[in-house]
Design a protein around this motif. Structure first.
Motif, PDB file in Angstrom:
ATOM      1  N   GLN A  49       5.205   7.406  -6.188  1.00 49.32           N
ATOM      2  CA  GLN A  49       4.648   6.897  -4.942  1.00 49.32           C
ATOM      3  C   GLN A  49       5.256   5.535  -4.617  1.00 49.32           C
ATOM      4  OE1 GLN A  49       0.323   6.916  -5.508  1.00 49.32           O
ATOM      5  NE2 GLN A  49       0.218   8.629  -4.071  1.00 49.32           N
ATOM      6  N   GLU A  50       5.695   5.404  -3.374  1.00 53.87           N
ATOM      7  CA  GLU A  50       6.227   4.123  -2.908  1.00 53.87           C
ATOM      8  C   GLU A  50       5.093   3.244  -2.398  1.00 53.87           C
ATOM      9  OE1 GLU A  50      10.656   5.377  -1.313  1.00 53.87           O
ATOM     10  OE2 GLU A  50       8.944   5.513   0.066  1.00 53.87           O
ATOM     11  N   ARG A  51       5.083   1.999  -2.850  1.00 51.62           N
ATOM     12  CA  ARG A  51       4.128   1.021  -2.334  1.00 51.62           C
ATOM     13  C   ARG A  51       4.880   0.162  -1.313  1.00 51.62           C
ATOM     14  NH1 ARG A  51      -0.949  -0.061  -3.552  1.00 51.62           N
ATOM     15  NH2 ARG A  51      -0.905   1.457  -5.247  1.00 51.62           N
TER      16      ARG A  51
ATOM     17  N   SER B 170       0.839  -1.209   0.000  1.00 46.81           N
ATOM     18  CA  SER B 170       0.000   0.000   0.000  1.00 46.81           C
ATOM     19  C   SER B 170       0.865   1.247   0.000  1.00 46.81           C
ATOM     20  CB  SER B 170      -0.892   0.028   1.249  1.00 46.81           C
ATOM     21  OG  SER B 170      -1.623  -1.170   1.381  1.00 46.81           O
ATOM     22  N   THR B 171       0.309   2.316  -0.516  1.00 48.22           N
ATOM     23  CA  THR B 171       0.973   3.608  -0.436  1.00 48.22           C
ATOM     24  C   THR B 171       0.648   4.255   0.914  1.00 48.22           C
ATOM     25  OG1 THR B 171      -0.895   4.843  -1.361  1.00 48.22           O
ATOM     26  CG2 THR B 171       0.675   3.882  -2.933  1.00 48.22           C
ATOM     27  N   ARG B 172       1.383   5.285   1.251  1.00 47.42           N
ATOM     28  CA  ARG B 172       1.110   6.016   2.478  1.00 47.42           C
ATOM     29  C   ARG B 172      -0.302   6.605   2.463  1.00 47.42           C
ATOM     30  NH1 ARG B 172       6.343   6.282   1.165  1.00 47.42           N
ATOM     31  NH2 ARG B 172       7.975   6.344   2.785  1.00 47.42           N
ATOM     32  N   GLN B 173      -0.727   7.083   1.284  1.00 42.15           N
ATOM     33  CA  GLN B 173      -2.060   7.668   1.164  1.00 42.15           C
ATOM     34  C   GLN B 173      -3.141   6.610   1.413  1.00 42.15           C
ATOM     35  OE1 GLN B 173       0.426   8.016  -0.913  1.00 42.15           O
ATOM     36  NE2 GLN B 173       0.843  10.226  -1.137  1.00 42.15           N
ATOM     37  N   GLU B 174      -2.950   5.407   0.872  1.00 41.01           N
ATOM     38  CA  GLU B 174      -3.929   4.334   1.088  1.00 41.01           C
ATOM     39  C   GLU B 174      -3.994   3.935   2.556  1.00 41.01           C
ATOM     40  OE1 GLU B 174      -3.581   2.217  -3.325  1.00 41.01           O
ATOM     41  OE2 GLU B 174      -2.310   1.544  -1.659  1.00 41.01           O
TER      42      GLU B 174
ATOM     43  N   GLU C 144       5.863   3.678  -7.974  1.00 44.08           N
ATOM     44  CA  GLU C 144       4.963   3.948  -9.089  1.00 44.08           C
ATOM     45  C   GLU C 144       5.139   5.385  -9.544  1.00 44.08           C
ATOM     46  OE1 GLU C 144       1.158   3.063  -7.476  1.00 44.08           O
ATOM     47  OE2 GLU C 144       1.472   0.878  -7.508  1.00 44.08           O
TER      48      GLU C 144
END
Length: 412
Positions: free
Chosen positions: A70-72, A27-31, A62
């Motif tokens: 964005q880092e997952r 997951s990304t930080r936003q998710e 990504e």
């Protein structure tokens, strides 16, 4: 109740982020912020802490058109190994997990249900762990901790088996005994707490916040979660539903009372019921409890009339006892787990569902579900591994109570 501090809240936030990764996967930080309801700044701080300790790693990066990459993120399974151990009166079952709680190895040792010396039980635990470690090809130096579930009343903070009625144990310092022979940190708890944590994280708890997880084996009990929090009680003894009253002046129970639920629904209780139906039934010749229950399942497959009557009576006892539990707690979900449940669920569950309307108040009946557990593998061992993961994070300064689940996603 102790007053909660800002430090407590920070710890809970850290564990919410970790649990979100178990639920969501990479997951990304936003998710993670959306899923937990935490602020993006809080999630960013927690992720930085986890990355610095090697608990998380960047799975992919990504590149979004017109925005920053964005880092997952994902849990790093190679950070270490955790062992979860389920100790019952008739067996020890040990499982080795990676940090994502994926199974790496398994070992099981049979116990003589009539042998109650602590050194005998400790030896069985050690042998089961050794078998699991060998099965998984795991280096012992990579093990971060061992979580051991003990039957009966356990005080986890003191590492003490306060009371195990089937073994006649009183105040056995089981954690201390294990740490003398295991070169890693040990955490002990009760199986009812472990099974409900497993359901909260990996089972029905993903869709409901309140539940009872009913464990049927030699003993009987219920792990309980209300509004997303595991119920322990004042002395970690919540969930002793097996020692509530089913029949006044009924069968003697190993706890010293008469008429307890366990005296009718524990494996010895099933044997007593069959003896009442047919005292000469050949299944009664099975001396070991698990062999007896497995023989009952085979006989039910074959249509044995005495065993069909046993299943019918047992389902009625179970429905009546569950009715009391549901009426008291107004929970929407009951999950059956344990080796007796596994063997007999396809006969018991439909009959219990049919009986429940006679025992549950209408206001609590609507939407009530009764299902076998869908948690993979040994739910007790998995729950103990999750508790041990929490202890490991605490030693890193990153821990928080494992008996809670993340808040639901915020409304859009």
């Amino acid at each position: 109740m102790a007053r909660r501090t800002a430090r407590d809240l920070r710890s809970e936030n850290r564990f919410e982020v970790l649990h979100a990764l178990f639920e969501l996967g990479p997951s990304t930080r936003q998710e993670l912020a959306r899923h937990t309801g935490l602020s993006p700044a809080t999630v960013a701080t927690i992720v930085t802490e986890f990355l610095s300790e090697g608990v998380l790693r960047v799975a992919t990066v990504e590149n979004n058109t017109g925005g920053r990459p964005q880092e997952r993120l994902t849990i790093d399974p190679e950070r270490g190994r955790i062992v979860g151990v389920d100790v019952a009166e008739t067996y020890v079952d040990a499982t080795v997990y990676d940090l994502e709680l994926g199974v790496l190895g398994h070992g099981e040792v049979a116990l003589d249900e009539h042998e109650n010396d602590p050194s005998y039980v400790v030896d069985g635990i050690v042998r089961a762990i050794e078998a699991a470690v060998a099965d998984g090809g795991v280096q012992q130096k990579r093990i971060l901790g061992v979580g051991v579930s003990m039957p009966g009343h356990v005080h986890p903070d003191a590492g003490v088996s306060v009371f195990a009625p089937n073994w006649d144990w009183h105040d056995v310092r089981i954690e201390e005994l294990l740490e003398k022979v295991l070169p890693v940190p040990v955490y002990v708890d009760n199986p009812l707490k472990a099974v409900v944590l497993s359901e909260m994280w990996f089972g029905v708890g993903r869709v409901v916040d309140s539940m009872a997880v009913v464990n049927l084996g030699t003993g009987v009990g219920a792990g309980i979660a209300i509004d997303g929090s595991l119920m322990r009680g004042a002395t970690n003894n919540a969930g002793e539903w097996g020692h509530t009253l089913l029949r006044l002046d009924g069968r003697p129970c190993r706890c010293g009372r008469r008429g307890c639920v366990e005296a009718y629904l524990g494996a010895p209780g099933l044997r007593t019921t069959l003896a009442e139906i047919d005292p000469d039934h050949p299944t009664l010749a099975q001396s070991r409890q698990r062999d007896f229950v497995e023989a009952v399942a085979l006989g039910l497959d074959a249509g044995d009339p005495a065993l069909k009557e046993l299943a019918l009576r047992t389902s009625r006892y179970l429905a009546a006892a569950l009715g009391d539990l549901v009426n008291l707690l107004n929970i929407p979900s009951v999950t059956l787990t344990g080796w007796t449940s596994t063997a007999l669920a396809r006969w018991l569950v439909p009959a219990v569902r049919a009986e429940l309307p006679d025992h549950v108040m209408p206001g609590s009946l609507q939407g009530l579900t009764v299902e076998p557990s869908q948690v993979p593998g040994n739910a007790v061992a998995l729950g103990m591994a999750a508790f041990t993961l929490q202890r490991f994070l605490t030693r890193l300064g990153l821990g928080s109570p494992a008996g809670t689940r993340p808040r639901p996603d915020p409304e859009p």
